[in-house]
Design a protein around this motif. Structure first.
Motif, PDB file in Angstrom:
ATOM      1  N   GLU A 153      -0.413  -0.703   5.749  1.00 20.32           N
ATOM      2  CA  GLU A 153      -0.571   0.193   4.613  1.00 20.32           C
ATOM      3  C   GLU A 153      -1.153  -0.587   3.446  1.00 20.32           C
ATOM      4  O   GLU A 153      -1.190  -1.813   3.447  1.00 20.32           O
ATOM      5  CB  GLU A 153       0.767   0.806   4.206  1.00 20.32           C
ATOM      6  N   GLY A 154      -1.617   0.138   2.442  1.00 21.57           N
ATOM      7  CA  GLY A 154      -2.135  -0.482   1.241  1.00 21.57           C
ATOM      8  C   GLY A 154      -3.595  -0.874   1.364  1.00 21.57           C
ATOM      9  O   GLY A 154      -4.256  -0.627   2.378  1.00 21.57           O
ATOM     10  N   ALA A 155      -4.103  -1.504   0.318  1.00 20.83           N
ATOM     11  CA  ALA A 155      -5.499  -1.942   0.271  1.00 20.83           C
ATOM     12  C   ALA A 155      -5.578  -3.229  -0.530  1.00 20.83           C
ATOM     13  O   ALA A 155      -4.781  -3.463  -1.442  1.00 20.83           O
ATOM     14  CB  ALA A 155      -6.379  -0.863  -0.356  1.00 20.83           C
ATOM     15  N   GLY A 156      -6.550  -4.064  -0.181  1.00 16.43           N
ATOM     16  CA  GLY A 156      -6.727  -5.341  -0.864  1.00 16.43           C
ATOM     17  C   GLY A 156      -6.748  -6.479   0.124  1.00 16.43           C
ATOM     18  O   GLY A 156      -7.009  -6.290   1.323  1.00 16.43           O
ATOM     19  N   ASP A 157      -6.488  -7.688  -0.348  1.00 16.55           N
ATOM     20  CA  ASP A 157      -6.439  -8.852   0.534  1.00 16.55           C
ATOM     21  C   ASP A 157      -5.316  -8.688   1.560  1.00 16.55           C
ATOM     22  O   ASP A 157      -4.250  -8.153   1.238  1.00 16.55           O
ATOM     23  CB  ASP A 157      -6.198 -10.123  -0.275  1.00 16.55           C
ATOM     24  N   PRO A 158      -5.517  -9.151   2.785  1.00 21.78           N
ATOM     25  CA  PRO A 158      -4.487  -8.973   3.820  1.00 21.78           C
ATOM     26  C   PRO A 158      -3.259  -9.836   3.570  1.00 21.78           C
ATOM     27  O   PRO A 158      -3.366 -11.002   3.164  1.00 21.78           O
ATOM     28  CB  PRO A 158      -5.206  -9.384   5.103  1.00 21.78           C
ATOM     29  N   LEU A 159      -2.092  -9.249   3.832  1.00 17.28           N
ATOM     30  CA  LEU A 159      -0.805  -9.924   3.675  1.00 17.28           C
ATOM     31  C   LEU A 159       0.090  -9.531   4.841  1.00 17.28           C
ATOM     32  O   LEU A 159       0.280  -8.342   5.093  1.00 17.28           O
ATOM     33  CB  LEU A 159      -0.165  -9.539   2.335  1.00 17.28           C
ATOM     34  N   LEU A 160       0.608 -10.521   5.552  1.00 16.44           N
ATOM     35  CA  LEU A 160       1.557 -10.262   6.629  1.00 16.44           C
ATOM     36  C   LEU A 160       2.977 -10.393   6.098  1.00 16.44           C
ATOM     37  O   LEU A 160       3.310 -11.386   5.439  1.00 16.44           O
ATOM     38  CB  LEU A 160       1.374 -11.253   7.774  1.00 16.44           C
ATOM     39  N   LEU A 161       3.819  -9.400   6.384  1.00 17.72           N
ATOM     40  CA  LEU A 161       5.247  -9.483   6.126  1.00 17.72           C
ATOM     41  C   LEU A 161       5.938  -9.746   7.458  1.00 17.72           C
ATOM     42  O   LEU A 161       5.832  -8.941   8.387  1.00 17.72           O
ATOM     43  CB  LEU A 161       5.763  -8.182   5.510  1.00 17.72           C
ATOM     44  N   LEU A 162       6.638 -10.872   7.551  1.00 14.11           N
ATOM     45  CA  LEU A 162       7.253 -11.313   8.802  1.00 14.11           C
ATOM     46  C   LEU A 162       8.773 -11.237   8.647  1.00 14.11           C
ATOM     47  O   LEU A 162       9.374 -12.023   7.904  1.00 14.11           O
ATOM     48  CB  LEU A 162       6.806 -12.734   9.130  1.00 14.11           C
ATOM     49  N   HIS A 163       9.393 -10.298   9.344  1.00 19.73           N
ATOM     50  CA  HIS A 163      10.810  -9.990   9.191  1.00 19.73           C
ATOM     51  C   HIS A 163      11.711 -11.097   9.730  1.00 19.73           C
ATOM     52  O   HIS A 163      11.270 -12.026  10.410  1.00 19.73           O
ATOM     53  CB  HIS A 163      11.141  -8.670   9.890  1.00 19.73           C
ATOM     54  N   GLY A 164      13.003 -10.967   9.466  1.00 12.69           N
ATOM     55  CA  GLY A 164      13.987 -11.943   9.915  1.00 12.69           C
ATOM     56  C   GLY A 164      14.404 -11.726  11.358  1.00 12.69           C
ATOM     57  O   GLY A 164      14.024 -10.756  12.015  1.00 12.69           O
TER      58      GLY A 164
END
Length: 271
Positions: free
Chosen positions: A20-31
């Protein structure tokens, strides 16, 4: 743009991810033993500035388990394959707990795929050597009362079914007891700008966190007061501000650098 979820076939596992979202890519890596649901307090704020990708690792969430033991390095390889096949280029990595370990391993192995790195409550040595409460590892039984939240998350999402939970829970517990084993030499090869974040009452000791901070070149350190290992859930606004500010801005020059004095002398003023 709203969140969407789908599968991608990686070399070793069919992996569920949301974006989701727009812009530079960002990975969220869960616990560990968690799902993307645990990023609920971050997603909206982060998606305002970045194109978010949230992969669920093997044996977690909607992604099936694989034969054999789990390892952080295999999960890092999965993440590298995900960045190459889905993101298509370097991304910021924000990892929490086990996700932070995976992020560190990706940054060591593939600096070309790592923009900035944020790790929260992460360790580079196994739980017995890095945990503030190593005795908790003895209570990570699949049927333990303290595991109820994780059991519920697993049962609600896993394609392997709730009956597979004891197998995955034991695999994760074994992994935490014996992994990771990242050397300080390897941490010293990280080239991505790195923010190390920890709760002041975290499961990972402050001493271990400081060793991580010192091992990664020019890393920055944030200790969030009044929080535990669940700091992104406990003080989300404060954590979100820290992370977003770090990702959006370059370091500021500092007047009296000590740890960074060498890099300041070599390349001009540096925080």
């Amino acid at each position: 743009m709203g969140a969407t979820g789908t599968y991608v076939q990686l070399p070793e596992v069919r992996t569920w991810y949301e974006s989701e979202g727009a812009g530079d890519p960002l990975l969220l890596l869960h616990g560990g033993l968690c799902t993307n649901d645990t990023w609920g307090a971050q997603r909206a704020a982060f998606a305002e500035r970045f194109r978010l990708f949230l992969p669920e690792r093997r044996g977690h969430g909607h992604t099936p388990d694989v034969d054999g033991p789990l390892s952080y390095r295999a999960m890092a390889d999965d993440t590298i394959a995900f960045i190459e096949s889905v993101v298509g280029g370097p991304a910021h990595l924000v990892g929490w707990s086990d996700g932070g370990i995976v992020a560190l391993l990706v940054a060591v192995a593939r600096p070309d795929l790592t923009r900035k790195l944020v790790v929260m409550g992460a360790n580079f040595l196994p739980g017995p050597q890095s945990s503030a409460a190593p005795e908790m590892l003895d209570h990570m039984r699949p049927d333990a009362p303290d595991m109820a939240m994780f059991r519920d998350l697993y049962a609600a999402a896993s394609p392997d079914g709730a009956g597979h939970w004891p197998i995955v829970a034991e695999k994760v517990a074994d992994m935490i007891r014996t992994q990771p084993t990242i050397s300080t030499d390897d941490l010293g090869r990280i080239t991505a700008p790195t923010l190390v974040v920890v709760g002041d009452d975290d499961l990972v000791t402050l001493e271990h966190t400081i060793a991580l901070y010192r091992a990664v070149p020019d890393a920055e350190l944030a200790v969030v007061p009044g929080t535990s290992h669940a700091l992104p859930m406990e003080k989300p606004e404060q954590v979100n501000r820290l992370v977003l500010d770090y990702l959006a801005h370059d370091p500021v020059p500092t007047f009296f650098p000590v740890r960074r004095a060498r890099s300041t002398a070599a390349g001009g003023a540096r925080s």
